[in-house]
Each structure stands twice: as C-alpha cells, then as structure tokens.
Design an enzyme around this catalytic site. Sequence first.
Site, PDB file in Angstrom:
ATOM      1  N   ASP A   1       0.813  -1.225   0.000  1.00 38.71           N
ATOM      2  CA  ASP A   1       0.000   0.000   0.000  1.00 38.71           C
ATOM      3  C   ASP A   1       0.844   1.271   0.000  1.00 38.71           C
ATOM      4  OD1 ASP A   1      -2.211  -1.661   0.119  1.00 38.71           O
ATOM      5  OD2 ASP A   1      -2.284  -1.603   2.313  1.00 38.71           O
TER       6      ASP A   1
ATOM      7  N   LYS B   1       1.780   2.216  -5.123  1.00 34.11           N
ATOM      8  CA  LYS B   1       2.296   1.679  -6.394  1.00 34.11           C
ATOM      9  C   LYS B   1       1.358   1.995  -7.562  1.00 34.11           C
ATOM     10  CE  LYS B   1       2.295  -2.359  -4.380  1.00 34.11           C
ATOM     11  NZ  LYS B   1       2.063  -1.991  -2.975  1.00 34.11           N
TER      12      LYS B   1
ATOM     13  N   GLY C   1      -4.611  -4.179  -3.704  1.00 34.92           N
ATOM     14  CA  GLY C   1      -5.581  -3.135  -4.031  1.00 34.92           C
ATOM     15  C   GLY C   1      -4.778  -1.917  -4.434  1.00 34.92           C
ATOM     16  N   HIS C   2      -4.767  -1.615  -5.719  1.00 34.89           N
ATOM     17  CA  HIS C   2      -3.958  -0.499  -6.229  1.00 34.89           C
ATOM     18  C   HIS C   2      -4.872   0.647  -6.629  1.00 34.89           C
ATOM     19  CE1 HIS C   2      -0.381  -3.379  -7.234  1.00 34.89           C
ATOM     20  NE2 HIS C   2      -0.725  -3.377  -5.976  1.00 34.89           N
TER      21      HIS C   2
ATOM     22  N   GLN D   1       1.905  -6.031  -3.222  1.00 30.41           N
ATOM     23  CA  GLN D   1       2.374  -6.134  -1.838  1.00 30.41           C
ATOM     24  C   GLN D   1       3.661  -5.302  -1.663  1.00 30.41           C
ATOM     25  OE1 GLN D   1       1.346  -9.565  -3.340  1.00 30.41           O
ATOM     26  NE2 GLN D   1      -0.530  -8.504  -2.856  1.00 30.41           N
TER      27      GLN D   1
HETATM   28  P1  GDP Z   1      -0.787   0.413  -3.553  1.00 27.59           P
HETATM   29  O1  GDP Z   1      -1.386  -0.872  -3.083  1.00 27.59           O
HETATM   30  O2  GDP Z   1       0.677   0.482  -3.343  1.00 27.59           O
HETATM   31  O3  GDP Z   1      -1.149   0.755  -4.973  1.00 27.59           O
HETATM   32  O4  GDP Z   1      -1.422   1.545  -2.623  1.00 27.59           O
HETATM   33  P2  GDP Z   1      -2.967   1.669  -2.171  1.00 27.59           P
HETATM   34  O5  GDP Z   1      -3.757   2.137  -3.319  1.00 27.59           O
HETATM   35  O6  GDP Z   1      -3.410   0.437  -1.472  1.00 27.59           O
HETATM   36  O7  GDP Z   1      -2.850   2.743  -1.028  1.00 27.59           O
HETATM   37  C1  GDP Z   1      -2.322   4.012  -1.249  1.00 27.59           C
HETATM   38  C2  GDP Z   1      -3.400   5.047  -0.880  1.00 27.59           C
HETATM   39  O8  GDP Z   1      -2.809   6.314  -0.787  1.00 27.59           O
HETATM   40  C3  GDP Z   1      -4.495   5.170  -1.925  1.00 27.59           C
HETATM   41  O9  GDP Z   1      -5.685   5.532  -1.298  1.00 27.59           O
HETATM   42  C4  GDP Z   1      -3.977   6.318  -2.804  1.00 27.59           C
HETATM   43  O10 GDP Z   1      -5.020   7.011  -3.475  1.00 27.59           O
HETATM   44  C5  GDP Z   1      -3.342   7.195  -1.771  1.00 27.59           C
HETATM   45  N1  GDP Z   1      -2.208   8.006  -2.212  1.00 27.59           N
HETATM   46  C6  GDP Z   1      -1.202   7.663  -3.051  1.00 27.59           C
HETATM   47  N2  GDP Z   1      -0.282   8.658  -3.089  1.00 27.59           N
HETATM   48  C7  GDP Z   1      -0.718   9.614  -2.252  1.00 27.59           C
HETATM   49  C8  GDP Z   1      -0.192  10.869  -1.827  1.00 27.59           C
HETATM   50  O11 GDP Z   1       0.874  11.292  -2.207  1.00 27.59           O
HETATM   51  N3  GDP Z   1      -0.925  11.578  -0.917  1.00 27.59           N
HETATM   52  C9  GDP Z   1      -2.114  11.125  -0.435  1.00 27.59           C
HETATM   53  N4  GDP Z   1      -2.765  11.890   0.434  1.00 27.59           N
HETATM   54  N5  GDP Z   1      -2.644   9.956  -0.820  1.00 27.59           N
HETATM   55  C10 GDP Z   1      -1.932   9.199  -1.697  1.00 27.59           C
HETATM   56  P1  IMO Z   2      -0.932  -4.123  -2.271  1.00 27.67           P
HETATM   57  O1  IMO Z   2      -0.495  -4.658  -3.609  1.00 27.67           O
HETATM   58  C1  IMO Z   2      -0.919  -4.546   2.068  1.00 27.67           C
HETATM   59  C2  IMO Z   2      -0.995  -8.593   3.689  1.00 27.67           C
HETATM   60  C3  IMO Z   2      -2.250  -9.026   4.416  1.00 27.67           C
HETATM   61  C4  IMO Z   2      -1.653 -10.021   5.390  1.00 27.67           C
HETATM   62  C5  IMO Z   2      -0.547 -10.684   4.586  1.00 27.67           C
HETATM   63  C6  IMO Z   2      -0.954 -12.001   3.940  1.00 27.67           C
HETATM   64  O2  IMO Z   2      -2.222  -3.412  -2.294  1.00 27.67           O
HETATM   65  O3  IMO Z   2       0.171  -3.336  -1.638  1.00 27.67           O
HETATM   66  P2  IMO Z   2      -2.551 -12.717   1.933  1.00 27.67           P
HETATM   67  O4  IMO Z   2      -3.936 -12.292   1.582  1.00 27.67           O
HETATM   68  O5  IMO Z   2      -1.547 -12.409   0.878  1.00 27.67           O
HETATM   69  O6  IMO Z   2      -2.485 -14.128   2.401  1.00 27.67           O
HETATM   70  O7  IMO Z   2      -2.174 -11.824   3.225  1.00 27.67           O
HETATM   71  O8  IMO Z   2      -0.196  -9.760   3.579  1.00 27.67           O
HETATM   72  N1  IMO Z   2      -1.235  -8.095   2.308  1.00 27.67           N
HETATM   73  C7  IMO Z   2      -1.154  -6.808   1.977  1.00 27.67           C
HETATM   74  N2  IMO Z   2      -0.955  -5.715   2.722  1.00 27.67           N
HETATM   75  N3  IMO Z   2      -1.039  -4.422   0.725  1.00 27.67           N
HETATM   76  C8  IMO Z   2      -1.211  -5.511  -0.052  1.00 27.67           C
HETATM   77  O9  IMO Z   2      -1.209  -5.457  -1.397  1.00 27.67           O
HETATM   78  C9  IMO Z   2      -1.330  -6.777   0.569  1.00 27.67           C
HETATM   79  N4  IMO Z   2      -1.521  -8.035   0.120  1.00 27.67           N
HETATM   80  C10 IMO Z   2      -1.449  -8.831   1.207  1.00 27.67           C
HETATM   81  O10 IMO Z   2      -2.867  -7.952   5.063  1.00 27.67           O
HETATM   82  O11 IMO Z   2      -1.056  -9.352   6.460  1.00 27.67           O
HETATM   83 MG    MG Z   3      -2.908  -1.565  -1.800  1.00 25.82          MG
END
Ligand code: GDP
Ligand code: IMO
Ligand code: MG
Length: 422
Positions: free
Chosen positions: A13, A16, A40-41, A223
């Site tokens: 998270d 990416k 979840g991207h 991840q």
């Molecule tokens: P990912 O899994 O690495 O793609 O990241 P996620 O989407 O799970 O979580 C990142 C969260 O931060 C999302 O809600 C994005 O919209 C948000 N986000 C990304 N970059 C920024 C930033 O620079 N500032 C803020 N406030 N939110 C951001």
């Molecule tokens: P993105 O791509 C954050 C964490 C879960 C749990 C562990 C194992 O959005 O960054 P799993 O479902 O793979 O068996 O869970 O890994 N986890 C993540 N945490 N971002 C993710 O993906 C994750 N995918 C799995 O919360 O601790």
């Molecule tokens: Mg994510």
Amino acid sequence: MKVDVLLGLQWGDEGKGKVVDVLTPKYNIIARFQGGPNAGHTLEFEGIKHVLHTIPSGIFRPEVLNLVGNGVVIDPVIFKGEMDKLAPFNINFQERLFISKKAHLILPTHKLLDAASETSKGKNKIGSTLKGIGPTYMDKTGRNGLRVGDIFSPNFKEKYDALIEKHLGILRHYDDFSYDLKALEKDWMEGLEVLKTLKAVDSEHFLNQALLAGKKILAEGAQGTMLDIDFGTYPFVTSSNTVTAGTCTGLGIAPNKIGDVIGIFKAYCTRVGSGPFPTELLDEVGEEIRREGREFGATTGRPRRCGWIDLVQMRYAIMINGVTELSMMKADILSIFDEIKVCTHYIINGEKVVDFPFDVNDLEIEPVYLSLPGWKTDLTELRSYANAPKELKDYVTYLEKELNVPINVVSVGPDREQTLLK
Ligand code: GDP
Ligand code: IMO
Ligand code: MG
C-alpha cells in the site's frame, strides 16, 4: 531494451498504483508479475478513484498493453468484477489485456481453505486478505494447481472436480466450518466464461519478443518487500516473491534484462494485518497519521497500522531489490506535524543494530529516532519540486543521503496531477 520494475519497499500500500499510472505514458506494456486480488492499487484522476486488484494499473491509458503474468494468481470472480466496474470507461479488454496461460487459478475452495486456516491459527493468524492466495500458491508449488491455459482443455472440468474433491477432504478436518460451495461455484464459472474472452498468451514469449522489438515494459509489483515469502517478516507475509527477483520468475524475464528498479515508499510507514512492525505508533501520533492519511485497506477496508519511516527496514529492502530510484509517497500527510521522526537504527539487548534481524518476530526492538523539523505547509496544491518548502527538501535530501539512492518522485496527494518530478 530492458524491463523496468516498480515495487513496494515496505509492507504494501505504498502507492504503487498511483506511480504506475503516472509513469505509464513512458511504456508500451505494463505487466503484473506476482500476487493476486490480495492487492488493491488505487489510481485517481479526473475526480474518479479506481481500485484495481488483478488488472495492471496501465489499463486507463488506451495506447498501452497490459499483461497478467504467470506469477500472478487469478480469481475469475474478482477479475470479472473488476472488468464490470471498468465497463463505463470503454476499455477494449480483448485488445489490451493479456493473460499468461501459466497464471494459476484461485478456486472457490482455495478461499475456503484460506479462511479455515486463518481461523485455526487463532491469535497467531496472519491477517490474510482471505482471497485464497496462500492455498493457491501452495497448490502451485505442490504441483496440484490449475492454470489459465487449462481452461481450454477438454478435460478441464475433470481436473477442476478432482482438485475441489481434494480440498473438500482437507476442509473436513476443520471443525465448525460451513460454506455454500454451489453458490460460490456458480459465480466462479461465470467469471471463467469472461476470462475466456481475453487473450491467453505464452507471456514469456510475448514479453521477450516485445523487448526485441524495442518496446518499453514496466513490471508492476504487488504487496511490498517486507511481505515477501523469503525476505519478509515470515510467517507474517504473503505467499509470493514480491521483490525484483519475482519479476524474473513471474514474467520469464532473464536477470540481465532487468533495467531500472523503482522503489516506492511512504514518507512514513504502514502495515495491515498481523506481524512485527518495529516503528509502529500505538499512541495519538499513530492515530493522527491514520486519520490524516485515510489509512484503511483498499481491499479489505481494515485500519492500517501506522508508524514513522524505518531506515533499517528501508536499507534492507533497497539491498534485496537493487533499487535504482525512489518515489516518496504521501508527503502531504506529514504536513500536520511539527517534527518528523526517522528511525535510524535499533537497540536490541542493549546493542546497536543496523541490519534487519532474522528473529524480528520475537525480539524486543527499541527503534532509535532522529527528529527533523516539519514543513507545516499544505503541499497538495504544489506542482513543482522547486517550490517545495525547505524542510521538505531537507527531509528528501536526508533520506537520499542515508539510503544512497535518488528520490525522483515526491507525491503530494492521491491524484495523478499531485506528483512532483525532481
Ligand atoms: P498500492 O497498493 O501500493 O497501490 O497503494 P494503495 O492504493 O493500497 O494505497 C495508497 C493510498 O494512498 C491510496 O488511497 C492512494 O489514493 C493514496 N495516495 C497515493 N499517493 C498519495 C499521496 O501522495 N498523498 C495522499 N494523500 N494519498 C496518496
Ligand atoms: P498491495 O499490492 C498490504 C498482507 C495481508 C496479510 C498478509 C498475507 O495493495 O500493496 P494474503 O492475503 O496475501 O495471504 O495476506 O499480507 N497483504 C497486503 N498488505 N497491501 C497488499 O497489497 C497486501 N496483500 C497482502 O494484510 O497481512
Ligand atoms: Mg494496496
């Protein structure tokens, strides 16, 4: 031509999805190499927020092809759901979304096994997203799995039934575990029909031929490094190699064809699920980061645990991945703080520790912090790094010096436009 890699350096998270979306215009193909719908991207542009789970984050740029590689595990139900959500955006999936024939399928019983396994672990549970990731990769390495290419085989149903039977046998060992397999299977078969409409390809040939033809490829990680099955905080990890090496096995790209490695990190740190997190803040400051950063999971909605950035952990991740450039995300969230802390090293049993330890799960770790002045300015309207407050620039320069890698992107908000290129 070489394949550039973009991946998370912390516990997932990091942002990416946003950076892939920003960089996509520079590439011809975006390829996911591991993980599955546990990811979840999030991408935001033109006032709309999109969350992708299996579909690569290059899908919104019409000129770019997207590939789901052999290292990915696919749940047809979630995949169909993602495509349905994208229906209003007129994406030509048949021409722009390719799937490796070697990608493994998440069966309905894989999800049941995931839930049963987590429940049986009690307070030692991993905190899995319960998407069936672990059991699917177990079947892959156990040589039982079903792959996308199998869908087209005349005896697919037999293979499917045999694996389901095997799973039901295992599930019988768990007490008090009830489920409605028929309902799950109905959705699954519907999803499978949608999956069949996409191009299943020999993705290792597809990508290597594209490289020979001079195409630019970006591998999108899921991840983060600390969730890697080998190098993460085992057993509190996911079941795939989330690191750069995962690109080689998850796409069929030779190590000497890896180009730039872009490491994504938050200006602080978060983790969702169980397991060690040395700089976690269980106080009001952690609460403020969560509130300000809206730190709730994009896949499960669970609150993310929050803390300061950890240079011991970051140096380790940079080493394992061979990171050549960094993107620092969510700098805007730290605008509320007078001082920003950075963990420079740990104290363990009275000794200074600078290398991420093996037994991090069991150790009493005392993170040692350096305090840097905050910028206390709203950054979200900023569009040029040159105009950034001095304290932010000092923070960036400090991290670059400590990590020995340039920070080329500073993100100041979730939108595509809120991105400062240095
Ligand atoms: P990912 O899994 O690495 O793609 O990241 P996620 O989407 O799970 O979580 C990142 C969260 O931060 C999302 O809600 C994005 O919209 C948000 N986000 C990304 N970059 C920024 C930033 O620079 N500032 C803020 N406030 N939110 C951001
Ligand atoms: P993105 O791509 C954050 C964490 C879960 C749990 C562990 C194992 O959005 O960054 P799993 O479902 O793979 O068996 O869970 O890994 N986890 C993540 N945490 N971002 C993710 O993906 C994750 N995918 C799995 O919360 O601790
Ligand atoms: Mg994510």
